[in-house]
Design a protein around this motif. Structure first.
Motif, mmCIF file in Angstrom:
data_model
loop_
_atom_site.group_PDB
_atom_site.id
_atom_site.type_symbol
_atom_site.label_atom_id
_atom_site.label_comp_id
_atom_site.label_asym_id
_atom_site.label_seq_id
_atom_site.Cartn_x
_atom_site.Cartn_y
_atom_site.Cartn_z
ATOM 1 N N GLY A 277 0.812 -1.210 0.000
ATOM 2 C CA GLY A 277 0.000 0.000 0.000
ATOM 3 C C GLY A 277 0.847 1.262 0.000
ATOM 4 O O GLY A 277 0.434 2.289 -0.559
ATOM 5 N N VAL A 278 2.023 1.211 0.620
ATOM 6 C CA VAL A 278 2.952 2.343 0.574
ATOM 7 C C VAL A 278 3.389 2.593 -0.865
ATOM 8 O O VAL A 278 3.431 3.735 -1.338
ATOM 9 C CB VAL A 278 4.186 2.075 1.464
ATOM 10 C CG1 VAL A 278 5.238 3.169 1.265
ATOM 11 C CG2 VAL A 278 3.785 1.997 2.928
ATOM 12 N N ARG A 279 3.691 1.518 -1.571
ATOM 13 C CA ARG A 279 4.199 1.649 -2.943
ATOM 14 C C ARG A 279 3.146 2.210 -3.900
ATOM 15 O O ARG A 279 3.479 2.935 -4.836
ATOM 16 C CB ARG A 279 4.676 0.299 -3.458
ATOM 17 C CG ARG A 279 6.005 -0.169 -2.860
ATOM 18 C CD ARG A 279 6.530 -1.356 -3.648
ATOM 19 N NE ARG A 279 7.857 -1.799 -3.234
ATOM 20 C CZ ARG A 279 8.999 -1.242 -3.616
ATOM 21 N NH1 ARG A 279 8.960 -0.180 -4.413
ATOM 22 N NH2 ARG A 279 10.153 -1.716 -3.219
ATOM 23 N N THR A 280 1.886 1.870 -3.681
ATOM 24 C CA THR A 280 0.830 2.274 -4.620
ATOM 25 C C THR A 280 0.043 3.486 -4.153
ATOM 26 O O THR A 280 -0.900 3.901 -4.827
ATOM 27 C CB THR A 280 -0.148 1.099 -4.845
ATOM 28 O OG1 THR A 280 -0.715 0.696 -3.592
ATOM 29 C CG2 THR A 280 0.558 -0.081 -5.484
ATOM 30 N N HIS A 281 0.431 4.074 -3.029
ATOM 31 C CA HIS A 281 -0.284 5.242 -2.509
ATOM 32 C C HIS A 281 -0.154 6.407 -3.499
ATOM 33 O O HIS A 281 0.860 6.536 -4.195
ATOM 34 C CB HIS A 281 0.310 5.642 -1.156
ATOM 35 C CG HIS A 281 -0.580 6.519 -0.341
ATOM 36 N ND1 HIS A 281 -0.479 7.903 -0.373
ATOM 37 C CD2 HIS A 281 -1.590 6.239 0.517
ATOM 38 C CE1 HIS A 281 -1.377 8.413 0.440
ATOM 39 N NE2 HIS A 281 -2.062 7.433 0.993
ATOM 40 N N PRO A 282 -1.158 7.277 -3.585
ATOM 41 C CA PRO A 282 -1.099 8.394 -4.543
ATOM 42 C C PRO A 282 0.097 9.329 -4.349
ATOM 43 O O PRO A 282 0.515 10.008 -5.290
ATOM 44 C CB PRO A 282 -2.413 9.134 -4.300
ATOM 45 C CG PRO A 282 -3.326 8.104 -3.725
ATOM 46 C CD PRO A 282 -2.458 7.199 -2.912
ATOM 47 N N GLY A 283 0.621 9.413 -3.153
ATOM 48 C CA GLY A 283 1.776 10.277 -2.895
ATOM 49 C C GLY A 283 2.591 9.735 -1.745
ATOM 50 O O GLY A 283 2.190 8.773 -1.077
ATOM 51 N N ARG A 284 3.729 10.335 -1.502
ATOM 52 C CA ARG A 284 4.594 9.885 -0.419
ATOM 53 C C ARG A 284 3.904 10.064 0.933
ATOM 54 O O ARG A 284 3.215 11.063 1.143
ATOM 55 C CB ARG A 284 5.921 10.638 -0.447
ATOM 56 C CG ARG A 284 6.754 10.290 -1.671
ATOM 57 C CD ARG A 284 8.181 10.767 -1.549
ATOM 58 N NE ARG A 284 8.960 10.182 -2.644
ATOM 59 C CZ ARG A 284 10.205 9.750 -2.530
ATOM 60 N NH1 ARG A 284 10.822 9.849 -1.372
ATOM 61 N NH2 ARG A 284 10.835 9.217 -3.563
ATOM 62 N N VAL A 285 4.135 9.105 1.819
ATOM 63 C CA VAL A 285 3.501 9.167 3.124
ATOM 64 C C VAL A 285 4.468 9.573 4.231
ATOM 65 O O VAL A 285 4.039 9.802 5.366
ATOM 66 C CB VAL A 285 2.824 7.822 3.480
ATOM 67 C CG1 VAL A 285 1.582 7.617 2.626
ATOM 68 C CG2 VAL A 285 3.788 6.652 3.313
ATOM 69 N N ALA A 286 5.739 9.656 3.931
ATOM 70 C CA ALA A 286 6.692 10.240 4.881
ATOM 71 C C ALA A 286 6.577 11.753 4.752
ATOM 72 O O ALA A 286 6.844 12.311 3.682
ATOM 73 C CB ALA A 286 8.111 9.780 4.588
ATOM 74 N N ARG A 287 6.175 12.404 5.820
ATOM 75 C CA ARG A 287 5.976 13.859 5.731
ATOM 76 C C ARG A 287 5.982 14.491 7.117
ATOM 77 O O ARG A 287 5.753 13.818 8.127
ATOM 78 C CB ARG A 287 4.661 14.177 5.016
ATOM 79 C CG ARG A 287 3.422 13.681 5.746
ATOM 80 C CD ARG A 287 2.153 13.938 4.933
ATOM 81 N NE ARG A 287 2.127 13.163 3.702
ATOM 82 C CZ ARG A 287 1.055 13.055 2.926
ATOM 83 N NH1 ARG A 287 -0.073 13.689 3.252
ATOM 84 N NH2 ARG A 287 1.079 12.323 1.832
ATOM 85 N N PHE A 288 6.225 15.783 7.136
ATOM 86 C CA PHE A 288 6.154 16.559 8.366
ATOM 87 C C PHE A 288 4.703 16.915 8.677
ATOM 88 O O PHE A 288 3.847 16.938 7.794
ATOM 89 C CB PHE A 288 6.933 17.870 8.212
ATOM 90 C CG PHE A 288 8.426 17.729 8.135
ATOM 91 C CD1 PHE A 288 9.157 17.156 9.173
ATOM 92 C CD2 PHE A 288 9.121 18.203 7.033
ATOM 93 C CE1 PHE A 288 10.526 17.058 9.118
ATOM 94 C CE2 PHE A 288 10.498 18.108 6.960
ATOM 95 C CZ PHE A 288 11.215 17.533 8.005
ATOM 96 N N THR A 289 4.462 17.248 9.941
ATOM 97 C CA THR A 289 3.218 17.947 10.270
ATOM 98 C C THR A 289 3.282 19.331 9.628
ATOM 99 O O THR A 289 4.376 19.820 9.289
ATOM 100 C CB THR A 289 3.072 18.109 11.788
ATOM 101 O OG1 THR A 289 4.203 18.853 12.274
ATOM 102 C CG2 THR A 289 2.987 16.765 12.493
#
Length: 377
Positions: A277-289
């Motif tokens: 699911g990480v690979r196919t997510h619409p965008g990167r999920v590592a992010r800041f608040t």
């Protein structure tokens, strides 16, 4: 702030070493090191990794012995990345291997050197990118093993080297088509770019202050979190020497950015079920608040004006990249002046690529000595 612990974090998104796609050349497993730990150790023992000690981060060694270089910066990124991976329940070994490898493709004199080599290569219809160069280093240039070329790193580490800071679609970069174009990298790889951002924001603020380029009053105006930490430090430690106060503020900024990365990533991953699911997510999920992202943006803007574009550093960069350009032209005209062993090993490449790779592998000090020996000023 969210109380993030391994129990309520992202262990479901951890990339298990057992799911690795393996190495290009099969090897027997090691008795007591998993495959990602072996990759980490191979990077640490690589010549390209050792050369980072004499490659510029921001300040050249001649200004002070205390400023970060590309190697110490890499170590700081690794520390931050392991902390984040540990809290989130991700694969620390993979994260550390990626953090340690993320800058091994940098040429002399940092991003300015990269831009100059890229300009040289554009004349021949090609490009220079330090991440792609890092892949070539681990695939071809490092040859310590008798059984295979390169370091024979796992697919996931090689993929993370080229994807940690960019995404690409099928056919966009033909030489990278084996690295799952169109899919995002695992979360461990996505973390690296933001951990890098935390490390250089804090380090450049610290080094910039030591160099006399960072004004505390201006920093308070430009960076909201800096002003808040400055006030808190004054209340807790009245009369503290300014240099010590700055260290305390830098620690607070790192803590805030790391916590913001952890919390922001947990929030972004709320609906992501697993590694696929990480690979196919619409965008990167590592992010800041949003708050941490604002602090990072403000820090970068302040550092650009106060440090990166300061007259002293601009002058240094101009002199350094001019030597890169002149060396490039010299070796194009006199390829016999490159080491015979190097020319033999790279005989299948066009001359401009041979020259580019040779210069990219130099340390700052070696390039300056080479330029002096050849009478290039």
């Amino acid at each position: 702030m969210l109380a993030v612990t391994p129990e309520n974090a992202l262990a479901r998104l951890r990339l298990p070493v057992e799911r690795s796609r393996g190495r290009r050349y099969p090897e027997l497993p090691h008795a007591y090191r998993n495959e990602f730990r072996r990759d980490r150790d191979r990077v640490v023992h690589a010549r390209a990794f050792r050369r980072l000690e004499n490659k510029t981060q921001v300040f050249t060694p001649g200004l002070s012995d205390h400023f970060r270089n590309r190697l110490t910066h890499t170590i700081e990124v690794s520390q931050i990345a392991r902390t984040v991976a540990s809290v989130l329940g991700l694969n620390e070994d993979l994260t550390e291997a990626l953090a340690l490898a993320h800058d091994i493709g940098h040429p002399p004199f940092g991003h300015s050197g990269e831009a100059e080599l890229d300009a040289m290569m554009r004349r021949f219809g090609e490009r220079f990118d330090h991440n792609l160069h890092a892949l070539r280093i681990v695939e071809s240039f490092e040859n310590p093993y008798p059984r295979f070329p390169g370091l024979n790193l796992t697919f996931e580490v090689r993929e993370g080297i080229v994807k940690h800071s960019r995404d690409f679609q099928p056919g966009e970069i033909p030489e990278l088509d084996e690295y799952l174009p169109g899919l995002l990298p695992p979360l461990e790889a996505q973390l690296i770019d933001l951990c890098d951002e935390i490390a250089y924001n804090a380090a450049d603020l610290d080094d910039g202050y030591s160099a006399g380029m960072v004004n505390i009053a201006e920093a308070k105006t430009a960076v909201n979190q800096f002003a808040e930490l400055h006030e808190a430090t004054d209340c807790q430690f009245p009369g503290l020497a300014e240099r010590v106060r700055l260290k305390e503020i830098v620690r607070g900024l790192i803590d805030g950015l790391v916590s913001g990365l952890i919390e922001g990533t947990v929030t972004a991953c709320a609906g992501v079920p697993d590694v696929d699911g990480v690979r196919t997510h619409p965008g990167r999920v590592a992010r800041f608040t949003p708050e941490a992202a604002q602090t990072s943006v403000q820090l970068k803007k302040f550092l650009r004006a106060s440090v990166y574009e300061s007259p002293a550093l601009v002058r240094e960069r101009k002199d350094s990249v001019a030597k890169i350009a002149r060396l490039f032209e010299f070796f194009l005209e006199h390829p016999d002046r490159m080491p015979a062993v190097y020319r033999e090993e790279s005989a299948g490449e066009p001359l401009h690529r041979q020259v580019c790779d040779y210069i990219a592998g130099m340390t700052d000090g070696f390039l300056l000595r080479m330029a002096a020996q050849l009478g290039i000023s």
